[in-house]
Structure formats: structure tokens, C-alpha cells
Design a protein around this motif. Structure first.
Motif, PDB file in Angstrom:
ATOM      1  N   ARG A 192       0.821  -1.213   0.000  1.00  0.00           N
ATOM      2  CA  ARG A 192       0.000   0.000   0.000  1.00  0.00           C
ATOM      3  C   ARG A 192       0.846   1.250   0.000  1.00  0.00           C
ATOM      4  O   ARG A 192       1.923   1.275   0.588  1.00  0.00           O
ATOM      5  CB  ARG A 192      -0.885   0.032   1.258  1.00  0.00           C
ATOM      6  CG  ARG A 192      -1.514  -1.283   1.655  1.00  0.00           C
ATOM      7  CD  ARG A 192      -2.672  -1.632   0.763  1.00  0.00           C
ATOM      8  NE  ARG A 192      -3.290  -2.907   1.170  1.00  0.00           N
ATOM      9  CZ  ARG A 192      -4.050  -3.617   0.354  1.00  0.00           C
ATOM     10  NH1 ARG A 192      -4.275  -3.228  -0.882  1.00  0.00           N
ATOM     11  NH2 ARG A 192      -4.586  -4.744   0.778  1.00  0.00           N
ATOM     12  N   PHE A 193       0.290   2.307  -0.565  1.00  0.00           N
ATOM     13  CA  PHE A 193       0.932   3.616  -0.465  1.00  0.00           C
ATOM     14  C   PHE A 193       0.378   4.338   0.757  1.00  0.00           C
ATOM     15  O   PHE A 193      -0.831   4.462   0.910  1.00  0.00           O
ATOM     16  CB  PHE A 193       0.664   4.462  -1.710  1.00  0.00           C
ATOM     17  CG  PHE A 193       1.248   5.841  -1.614  1.00  0.00           C
ATOM     18  CD1 PHE A 193       2.549   6.078  -2.034  1.00  0.00           C
ATOM     19  CD2 PHE A 193       0.521   6.895  -1.080  1.00  0.00           C
ATOM     20  CE1 PHE A 193       3.112   7.349  -1.925  1.00  0.00           C
ATOM     21  CE2 PHE A 193       1.079   8.166  -0.966  1.00  0.00           C
ATOM     22  CZ  PHE A 193       2.373   8.395  -1.391  1.00  0.00           C
ATOM     23  N   GLY A 194       1.282   4.827   1.605  1.00  0.00           N
ATOM     24  CA  GLY A 194       0.805   5.569   2.773  1.00  0.00           C
ATOM     25  C   GLY A 194       1.397   6.955   2.879  1.00  0.00           C
ATOM     26  O   GLY A 194       0.715   7.914   3.209  1.00  0.00           O
ATOM     27  N   CYS A 195       2.698   7.056   2.628  1.00  0.00           N
ATOM     28  CA  CYS A 195       3.352   8.352   2.818  1.00  0.00           C
ATOM     29  C   CYS A 195       4.364   8.664   1.728  1.00  0.00           C
ATOM     30  O   CYS A 195       4.673   9.822   1.495  1.00  0.00           O
ATOM     31  CB  CYS A 195       4.038   8.397   4.184  1.00  0.00           C
ATOM     32  SG  CYS A 195       5.450   7.274   4.317  1.00  0.00           S
ATOM     33  N   GLY A 196       4.897   7.633   1.098  1.00  0.00           N
ATOM     34  CA  GLY A 196       5.891   7.877   0.061  1.00  0.00           C
ATOM     35  C   GLY A 196       7.229   8.348   0.587  1.00  0.00           C
ATOM     36  O   GLY A 196       8.077   8.798  -0.177  1.00  0.00           O
ATOM     37  N   GLY A 253       8.948   6.614   3.403  1.00  0.00           N
ATOM     38  CA  GLY A 253       9.599   5.657   4.295  1.00  0.00           C
ATOM     39  C   GLY A 253       9.223   5.805   5.753  1.00  0.00           C
ATOM     40  O   GLY A 253       9.917   5.311   6.631  1.00  0.00           O
ATOM     41  N   LEU A 254       8.097   6.470   6.044  1.00  0.00           N
ATOM     42  CA  LEU A 254       7.795   6.786   7.439  1.00  0.00           C
ATOM     43  C   LEU A 254       6.593   6.044   8.024  1.00  0.00           C
ATOM     44  O   LEU A 254       6.294   6.203   9.192  1.00  0.00           O
ATOM     45  CB  LEU A 254       7.550   8.292   7.582  1.00  0.00           C
ATOM     46  CG  LEU A 254       8.771   9.185   7.323  1.00  0.00           C
ATOM     47  CD1 LEU A 254       8.365  10.660   7.338  1.00  0.00           C
ATOM     48  CD2 LEU A 254       9.856   8.926   8.367  1.00  0.00           C
ATOM     49  N   CYS A 255       5.890   5.261   7.225  1.00  0.00           N
ATOM     50  CA  CYS A 255       4.678   4.643   7.780  1.00  0.00           C
ATOM     51  C   CYS A 255       4.659   3.124   7.683  1.00  0.00           C
ATOM     52  O   CYS A 255       3.952   2.456   8.420  1.00  0.00           O
ATOM     53  CB  CYS A 255       3.426   5.206   7.125  1.00  0.00           C
ATOM     54  SG  CYS A 255       3.113   4.589   5.458  1.00  0.00           S
ATOM     55  N   GLY A 256       5.403   2.552   6.758  1.00  0.00           N
ATOM     56  CA  GLY A 256       5.488   1.098   6.679  1.00  0.00           C
ATOM     57  C   GLY A 256       4.425   0.410   5.839  1.00  0.00           C
ATOM     58  O   GLY A 256       4.485  -0.798   5.635  1.00  0.00           O
ATOM     59  N   ALA A 257       3.462   1.162   5.323  1.00  0.00           N
ATOM     60  CA  ALA A 257       2.357   0.523   4.594  1.00  0.00           C
ATOM     61  C   ALA A 257       2.833  -0.199   3.335  1.00  0.00           C
ATOM     62  O   ALA A 257       2.180  -1.113   2.845  1.00  0.00           O
ATOM     63  CB  ALA A 257       1.302   1.569   4.224  1.00  0.00           C
ATOM     64  N   CYS A 258       3.968   0.213   2.809  1.00  0.00           N
ATOM     65  CA  CYS A 258       4.443  -0.283   1.512  1.00  0.00           C
ATOM     66  C   CYS A 258       5.548  -1.320   1.661  1.00  0.00           C
ATOM     67  O   CYS A 258       6.194  -1.659   0.676  1.00  0.00           O
ATOM     68  CB  CYS A 258       4.999   0.884   0.716  1.00  0.00           C
ATOM     69  SG  CYS A 258       6.471   1.548   1.527  1.00  0.00           S
ATOM     70  N   PHE A 259       5.792  -1.773   2.896  1.00  0.00           N
ATOM     71  CA  PHE A 259       6.953  -2.644   3.100  1.00  0.00           C
ATOM     72  C   PHE A 259       6.879  -3.930   2.271  1.00  0.00           C
ATOM     73  O   PHE A 259       5.831  -4.568   2.167  1.00  0.00           O
ATOM     74  CB  PHE A 259       7.095  -3.026   4.578  1.00  0.00           C
ATOM     75  CG  PHE A 259       7.787  -1.974   5.408  1.00  0.00           C
ATOM     76  CD1 PHE A 259       7.972  -0.687   4.925  1.00  0.00           C
ATOM     77  CD2 PHE A 259       8.246  -2.275   6.690  1.00  0.00           C
ATOM     78  CE1 PHE A 259       8.602   0.292   5.698  1.00  0.00           C
ATOM     79  CE2 PHE A 259       8.877  -1.303   7.461  1.00  0.00           C
ATOM     80  CZ  PHE A 259       9.055  -0.032   6.976  1.00  0.00           C
ATOM     81  N   PRO A 318      10.946  -0.139   2.875  1.00  0.00           N
ATOM     82  CA  PRO A 318       9.863   0.641   2.265  1.00  0.00           C
ATOM     83  C   PRO A 318      10.001   0.658   0.744  1.00  0.00           C
ATOM     84  O   PRO A 318      10.971   1.213   0.226  1.00  0.00           O
ATOM     85  CB  PRO A 318      10.041   2.043   2.852  1.00  0.00           C
ATOM     86  CG  PRO A 318      11.433   2.107   3.367  1.00  0.00           C
ATOM     87  CD  PRO A 318      11.891   0.711   3.639  1.00  0.00           C
ATOM     88  N   CYS A 366       8.246   2.313  -1.254  1.00  0.00           N
ATOM     89  CA  CYS A 366       7.979   3.661  -1.765  1.00  0.00           C
ATOM     90  C   CYS A 366       9.256   4.460  -1.882  1.00  0.00           C
ATOM     91  O   CYS A 366       9.314   5.446  -2.590  1.00  0.00           O
ATOM     92  CB  CYS A 366       7.016   4.399  -0.828  1.00  0.00           C
ATOM     93  SG  CYS A 366       7.751   4.842   0.759  1.00  0.00           S
TER      94      CYS A 366
END
Ligand code: FES
Ligand code: FES
Lengths: 164, 710
Positions: free
Chosen positions: A45-49, A51-57, A66, A68
Motif C-alpha cells: 500500500r501507499f501511505g506516505c511515500g 519511508g515513514l509509515c510502513g504501509a508499503c513494506f 519501504p 515507496c
């Protein structure tokens, strides 16, 4: 359409979820976009682009990173694993099963990234303590407050994997 | 417009406004029941609870229940999925609609089988009579028309006869989410879809005075630029190209003017010095209120708080002919449709709004705004569908925030320190600026167009729900009170409904103040509350939380503290009491939260627990860490480093006890914990450190400031 930026696209070979593939893309573009848009793997998933949220790991050679924030070239020639490659409904990864068993989410948007962080952890450390799980997951944000269920699920998966 | 039963009573829940049974359910030839709720999944698990309700009432297995995606092209209009009302409104409507449908099918079956309806039973949709006579919902579907309004005559099953509700059914959406299958609006991909991005100013109402389009136009994959006044967006073939274009547009854009932000360091003073509309929202007078021997006055505050959903807002739109189809994770598809039609100057029928799941939704966020963005950009797409995704920065700066509040409470006390009179006064922007509720569109882009709609200043719905004044009326039996709300008439920082609205700050203030009064008297905070609490359900949750947390045998001191708080959400919803255990000296860590809740009938116990846990953890985050940061020209907390939220290692253990009341009407659980958690933590901090932190969040800086004050 202008040709200026087009020249930057290159053929990049990737190994994603065990399968060889090649994409035409700017090697500097983020891996996440290639996974989601080009390869249709929308589980990351895209969350912040940033490297700060982990949604795209995703896993790259077993490390949770990340996607992203990872340029495509950095993934070339390495083993990329996304949540789709972790397991399937027929053969769920113990983490996926444990997340179902513990009903470990609310909206679930953070879950793919958290599964990948946890999978990387369990590869390194088959029997983590609760504090270790939490520390590793600090790179993943969950806004819905499903943290404790997820920690329980990770510990449960670790036990299952240990017993298997 | 609300339908009534044949006896003249209003139909229950959303059935009143949508009485036609066929709007709610249909039996499909493949042996399923298609159910069409007007409420939507926002991460709260409502789809599962509705499935349970339908399965029970119709006597079908849950797997046969297929939930239809809500769309203005056919779903019942249930307003907005908000206020913790989905079970009350949608669940109850479905329960009654299904009871009614079941009775109609049983009557038809009785006729066909030549038996008395009373001798029939339903087993997973098969209707079984004496001597093995059988038919089914599906066999009879052609003979029973559900295109009739509900009569209100069929009674739903008694609580004891329900098999699915009251049990923890597994959530229906979870498998998709653990296997990473497309599920969210972000994953929708339509043929020939373009990607759109919108350029936005830092300050509300700023004017775009210079824009360099040339660089963006040279990006490979650039398709079109759309501009309407101060609204500017770009369309491209890929997301990466759209983002490149946006970055280039941004660096060549110059904005001027716009509203100045307040001085963040003096936020409370600012709130109290603005033009306001003042209302006494409640008052009480009894003979007991005598003349005072003393008084105590305290001021509490909370900053602006961001929704901070993990996914940025997203929407899709496609024009065909004169109309537009929009996909959205909005909480209110009909309201959004009205608003889109108004801004786009279209008749309502030309706008179809269809729901698609988003990430967690905690109130009025950017979902509706981005839907208008998509509709505007798609106008330049020549009939191709357009997907617009906000940036993380947009999400943390342009979506409406939860309003900052200042609350002052004053009590007049008798010689013993007992409360004679209570005054609660609050200063806040209104907490409601949802689309489709007022006469003027509130969507962000509406105020940016060449022919702009005026920017709307948010308002407050009246009590008992209330906006800023939600839960400002104490739950305690006090002899006299005045509750006064000052609503700001200016709004430089855009705010609207965030989970629990004013209840968070009001309950934090009330529960802190009650604690201060108890401490002044040297009385145990639980005992003091119980002494002022007549409501038996409120007492029960307080006693349950205190009991489970071991309140009587707690050991504070040495940087450890315990605090308690309670509220009844909106003073008419769920009851929730919390005991918090904290540790620390400068940085506070919440170790444990014990909550007891009473939500009336429980449809899905684990679902309720999950929501209470989630609410408690989010409220802990608000209480300890969160504040929107800004200087005079821009919101500066535009990324997760500058807007930190609670991390895994900081999350407390959370225990939830549900007091079961199967015969009572169900009440939503989503927002019940917010206020009490803040109060309990603040009271525990006082217990641990001997200092009252009255300004949220309870950070090291605010603790030091509070120490200096005392
Ligand atoms: S989207 Fe990659 S870390 Fe947030
Ligand atoms: S479950 Fe919603 S963000 Fe984690």
C-alpha cells in the motif's frame, strides 16, 4: 508526448514472489509504483511515500524495506517478496493465519506492511519476545489502534512456526 | 419525510426514511440474499455485524448473505456513516425489514403448502412444514413482492432466539486484507484510467498568482492540465508521471494572501478572543443549590488534531455524456452527491456516487474533497476515468482537523467542598462542516474555483448529540449547572467532525475537574464519582472497570499512577469507564488501560472489543502526543515525523470488559472510549507526579509548563 523523459525508461529484470519478470521503467522510480501499477500487485500500500509509515513494506532479500522509497534499480537482481507472495488462502503463511485468528485489524490498510515486517523478524529470530516484536513494528504505523492484536498474532505465528 | 407503521408509529431505524423492503433485501436465484445497506464500511466492521443480523432474522447461514456496495444508484439513503449510529439505524432497519420479509414468505409458504404459517420453520432459507413439506425463500421469490413498504407489524425475534448476533463472528473483510487482495478504493483500476494530482496552497483562500506549466507539460506521460481559478490539477498516464508533474507545478507556483493562522503558542488565548456566537446549551436549577462558601475554576484545552488515516484520500471519477460517476470512500454518498451536483451545476440524477472502501475513517476527512477533485479533473479527461490520490502532506494539512478547544469549568462549593453549582464554558470552532448538510458546498475545491463558493465556517448540531458541546453536560447528579458554548465565527484552520467531536475535550475537562474536586476533599476518585452518580448503568461500568483494574488494591507512587474517568457517549449512547495506569517522570508511558463498556445489545462482542481497543489506543495517542503544528503561514506538521502518533512500543495493554444487555437497544462503540481515556490518563499522571496537566497533549513540555504553573 515528449521524448525527453521517455529515454530514461530501461528494461529492468526483477524477481518478484519467486518469478522472474522484466519491466520497462525508469530505474530511479520507486519500486512500489512498479509493483502496484505495472505488475498489478496492489497488496503493498501507499501511505506516505517517504519511508515513514510502513504501509508499503516488502522483503528484499529477506529484509523489510519501504518500497515507496526504494528505487527500482536497487531491487534489480534481488529477491522481492510482497504480501501476495507470503501465502495464499490455500496455503496461508502462519502470520496470515494468525492475523485471521486474532482478527488483528480494523481497517487493515497497515496490515500488508506489518506482515512483511513481522515476516522479516521471524526469519531472523524464530522466538522473539513481545518487546522485540513491538520494537520491530515501530517502523509501521497503525492509526486504528489494532496494535495489541497484531502483536499477539505475531507471537502466535512464531509459536506455530516453532512447533511445525 | 419519514414513514410510519399502520399504527402510526415511526418505523425503526433507517426504515423510517426508506420503507420499501426491496431497497433493503432481495432473494437471488443462486440461493443468496442480497442485502443493500446504506451505511458503509469505514474499518469498523459494520458489514460483519449486518451479516449477523440478517442471518439471524431470516434463518439463513451467513455465507448466503451478500452485501451490496452502497451507491446512490439504488441503496437506501441512510445519511452519513457517523456518530456510532450504524447498528442503531442500519442494523435495526435491516432486522425489521428481514423480520417482515420472513413473515411474508412464511405466509406465502403456508398457502402453497396448505398448512398453517405457525407450523413452519426456516432452516438456512428452506421453509419446512409438517410431514416434510418444503419450499424456500428462493422458490417463492417470484411470488412474494418485496416492493412494498414495511408495515411495522412483524416483530423481530426475541434476543434468546438469535443464534448469530451476540457472538463473535469473524470479520468478512479480513481474508482479503491479509492476502493483499484488491479491496480498497486505492486498488481500483478502470480501463484507460488516468492519474490525477492537485496543486494546493498552504493557506486557506490563497490566490495563485503565477504558475509555470511548461515544465510539467514536457514530462513523458503528461496528458492535460486542468485549471479553474485557484484550482489546478494535472492528468498523466501513470502515477509516477502525475507526481513528477505535480512537483514541477509546485516549484513554479506562487501563491498570495490567504487567511493567517493563529499564533500556535497562544492558541487558547486566541480561541477566547475571537468573535463568537454564544449559547447556553443547557442549564439546571434545583432547590439544593445554596449559597457558596468557596469556588474552584480550572481551564483545560486541546489542540487541533489530525485524522491521520494511514492512506491518503483517493477517489475516481468518469464523465459520460452529461453525467459523472464517482467512486469514493466518503461516509455519506447521498450527501456527497448533492454537494457534487451543486458544485458541478448538474441535476442530481446526473451524478452517481458509489462507495468503495478506504482506510480507517475517524470522521470527516479528505474523502469528500478528493471526490470533487476527481470529478473536476475528469472533466479534462475526454471520458477517460481519473483516479486522484492526495499526498501525505495534503492528508495531514488540507483535510479538516478536529477543532482546538478551550474549556473552563467552575464549581461553587459549600463548606465541605461539595458541589453546589457547576459552570462549563467552552470556546471552539463548530465541529460540523460535513458536505450536504448546509446550503453551501463545503468541499475544499469549491472555494478554489474561478466562481468560488464562500468558505464555510463550521457549526454545531444541537444537543443531545451536539458538536463542540457534545458531552459538555455532566453525567453527574449536580444541583445546578450552566453549560455555555462559544462558537468561533472565524476559521483560519479548517475543521470538521473528528471522532467524538467535542466529547473528547469536554470529558477530559469534566473528568479532570471532578478528580481535582475529589483530591481537594481527599476523597477516593471512584467513591466521589459514585456518590454523584445515580444512573445505574453508569455506576455499573465504573464499578466494573475499577473492580477489574484492582482499583482498591492499587499501589501508586514512585512514578506510577492510576486514574479513572467515565462518560456516556453523547449522554445517550454507550457507557464507558476507564482505569489508566501510567509510569514515568518526564515522558509519560501508559502501561495499561482497563475499560468497561455498556453498548446495550451486543451484535458482535469481538467487534465491539476491537473498536473500543482501537478507540482507546487512538485516544492515548491524541492525549500523549498529538498536536497539529503551524506557523502564521502554513501547517508545518505535514509528515509523520512532525506529526508523531503512538507507536507499537508505546501502546498500552488494553483490557475491555463488556457488560452484556441483550434486551437493551444496541448502541455504537466506535467513539465511546475517546474522552474517558484522556481523563483517566490525565488523572493517572496527577497520581504519579502530583501535577495537573490541563493542556493536551501530555508531553514533556506540557508537563514542565504545568509544573511551573503549580
Ligand atoms: S508508503 Fe512507504 S513507508 Fe509510507
Ligand atoms: S488497522 Fe487501520 S491502520 Fe491499522
Amino acid at each position: 508526448m515528449s521524448g525527453t523523459s521517455k529515454a530514461m525508461a530501461e528494461r529492468v529484470k526483477l524477481r518478484v514472489n519467486g518469478a522472474e519478470t522484466a519491466v520497462e521503467a525508469d530505474p530511479a522510480s520507486p519500486l512500489l509504483g512498479v509493483l502496484r501499477e505495472t505488475l498489478g500487485l496492489t497488496g503493498s500500500r501507499f501511505g506516505c511515500g517517504a519511508g515513514l509509515c510502513g504501509a508499503c513494506f516488502v522483503l528484499i532479500d529477506g529484509h523489510a524495506v519501504p518500497s515507496c522509497d526504494t528505487p527500482l534499480w536497487a531491487a534489480a537482481g534481488k529477491e522481492v517478496t510482497t504480501v501476495e507472495g507470503l501465502g495464499t488462502p490455500e496455503h496461508p503463511h502462519p502470520l496470515q493465519q494468525a492475523f485471521i485468528d486474532e482478527q488483528a485489524m480494523q481497517c487493515g490498510y497497515c496490515v500488508s506492511g506489518i506482515l512483511m515486517s513481522a515476516a522479516a523478524l521471524l526469519r531472523r529470530n524464530a522466538d522473539p519476545s513481545e518487546a522485540e516484536v513491538r520494537e520491530v513494528l515501530d517502523r509501521n504505523l497503525c492509526r486504528c489502534g489494532a496494535h495489541n492484536r497484531m502483536v499477539r498474532a505475531v507471537l502466535k505465528a512464531a509459536r506455530e512456526m516453532g512447533a511445525a | 419525510m419519514s414513514a410510519t407503521t399502520q399504527q402510526g408509529k415511526a418505523l425503526p431505524g433507517s426504515l423510517a426514511a426508506n420503507p420499501l423492503l426491496a431497497q433493503w433485501l432481495r432473494f437471488k436465484p443462486e440461493g443468496t440474499v442480497e442485502v443493500s445497506p446504506g451505511k458503509v464500511e469505514i474499518g469498523q466492521g459494520i458489514l460483519t455485524a449486518l451479516t449477523q443480523i440478517v442471518a439471524d432474522e431470516l434463518d439463513v447461514e451467513p455465507a448466503r448473505v451478500k452485501l451490496k456496495v452502497a451507491s446512490t444508484a439504488g441503496s437506501p439513503n441512510e445519511g452519513v456513516t457517523s456518530g456510532s449510529l450504524s447498528v442503531q439505524q442500519c442494523g435495526i432497519a435491516l432486522r425489521h425489514a428481514c423480520a417482515e420479509a420472513r413473515a411474508m414468505f412464511l405466509a406465502a409458504a403456508a398457502e402453497r403448502l396448505g398448512v398453517e404459517a405457525g407450523t413452519l420453520a426456516v432452516e438456512d432459507g428452506t421453509i419446512v412444514g409438517p410431514e416434510n413439506a418444503r419450499t424456500s425463500y428462493w422458490e417463492l421469490a417470484g411470488f412474494v413482492s418485496l416492493d412494498v413498504p414495511a408495515s411495522g407489524k412483524a416483530a423481530p425475534k426475541p434476543a434468546a432466539a438469535r443464534r448469530h448476533t451476540g457472538h463473535s463472528a469473524a470479520r468478512v473483510d479480513i481474508p482479503d486484507k491479509v492476502f493483499g487482495r484488491p479491496r480498497y478504493i486505492h486498488d481500483l483500476k478502470l480501463p484507460r484510467m488516468l492519474h490525477g494530482r492537485v496543486l494546493r496552497p498552504q493557506a486557506r483562500g490563497a490566490a495563485l498568482v503565477a504558475l509555470n506549466e511548461e515544465a510539467a507539460r514536457t514530462v513523458a506521460g503528461f496528458v492535460a492540465l486542468a485549471r479553474d481559478g485557484n484550482f489546478v490539477g494535472v492528468l498523466a498516464e501513470t502515477e509516477a508521471a502525475a507526481e513528477r508533474c505535480l512537483a514541477l507545478l509546485r516549484s513554479g507556483a506562487e501563491w498570495r494572501g490567504g487567511e493567517e493562522f493563529p499564533d500556535e503558542a497562544k492558541l487558547t488565548d486566541w480561541l477566547k478572543s475571537q468573535p463568537v456566537e454564544t449559547k447556553t446549551v443547557d442549564s439546571r436549577e434545583t432547590a439544593r443549590a445554596g449559597s457558596p462558601a468557596g469556588r474552584m475554576r480550572r481551564q483545560y484545552s486541546r489542540p487541533f488534531i489530525a485524522h491521520g488515516s494511514i492512506a491518503p484520500s483517493c477517489a475516481l471519477a468518469r464523465w459520460s455524456g452529461s453525467g459523472v460517476h464517482v467512486w469514493t470512500h466518503s461516509q455519506g454518498i447521498y450527501n456527497l452527491r448533492a454537494e457534487l451536483a451543486a458544485v458541478l451545476k448538474l441535476p442530481l440524477e446526473e451524478v452517481v456516487v458509489e462507495h468503495a472502501e478506504g482506510a480507517g475513517c475517524y470522521g470527516h476527512n479528505g474523502a469528500d474533497d478528493v471526490a470533487l477533485d476527481a470529478a473536476l479533473l475528469a472533466r479534462a479527461a475526454d471520458g477517460r476515468p481519473v483516479r486522484v490520490l492526495w499526498t501525505r502532506e495534503d492528508e495531514l494539512t488540507r483535510a479538516p482537523f478536529g477543532a482546538a478547544m478551550a474549556v473552563e469549568i467552575e464549581a461553587e462549593l459549600d463548606g465541605e467542598g461539595e458541589i453546589l453549582r457547576w459552570r462549563h464554558e467552552l470556546w471552539s470552532n463548530g465541529h460540523a462542516a460535513r458536505p450536504g448538510r448546509g446550503s453551501n458546498p463545503v468541499l475544499l475545491a469549491a472555494s478554489e474555483l474561478a466562481e468560488p463558493f464562500p468558505r464555510v465556517v463550521s457549526t454545531n448540531p444541537p444537543l443531545p448529540a451536539g458538536g463542540a458541546e457534545r458531552n459538555a453536560v455532566p453525567i453527574y447528579d449536580l444541583p445546578a449547572w450552566d453549560i455555555v458554548s462559544h462558537r468561533l465565527l472565524v476559521m483560519p484552520v479548517r475543521v470538521s467532525a473528528l471522532r467524538s467531536l467535542g466529547a473528547f475535550a469536554n470529558v477530559f475537562a469534566i473528568e479532570s475537574f471532578i478528580d481535582e474536586l475529589a483530591a481537594e476533599r481527599g476523597e477516593d476518585p471512584v467513591a466521589f464519582r459514585l456518590r454523584h452518580l445515580g444512573n445505574p448503568r453508569a455506576r455499573a461500568v465504573l464499578e466494573a472497570a475499577a473492580g477489574r483494574a484492582g482499583w482498591g488494591s492499587r499501589r501508586g507512587g514512585e512514578g506510577t499512577g492510576y486514574g479513572v474517568a467515565l462518560a456516556r457517549y453523547k449522554n445517550m449512547g454507550a457507557y464507558c469507564a476507564v482505569v489508566a495506569e501510567v509510569e514515568g517522570e518526564e515522558d509519560i508511558r501508559v502501561r495499561r488501560l482497563v475499560l468497561a463498556v455498556d453498548v446495550g445489545e451486543v451484535i458482535n462482542p469481538d467487534g465491539v472489543k476491537n473498536q473500543i481497543e482501537g478507540g482507546a489506543i487512538q485516544a492515548t495517542s491524541w492525549t500523549l502526543k498529538e498536536a497539529v503544528r503551524f506557523d502564521r503561514t502554513r501547517i508545518t506538521s505535514d509528515n509523520w515525523e512532525d506529526y508523531p502518533i503512538l507507536k507499537f512500543s508505546e501502546v498500552p495493554a488494553v483490557e475491555v470488559e463488556i457488560l452484556s444487555r441483550p434486551e437493551e437497544p444496541p448502541m455504537g462503540a466506535g467513539e465511546a472510549a475517546q474522552g474517558p481515556v484522556a481523563g483517566a490518563i490525565a488523572n493517572a499522571v496527577f497520581d504519579a507526579l502530583g501535577v495537573r496537566v490541563r493542556s493536551l497533549p501530555i508531553t514533556r513540555d506540557n508537563i514542565i509548563a504545568a509544573m511551573e504553573l503549580s
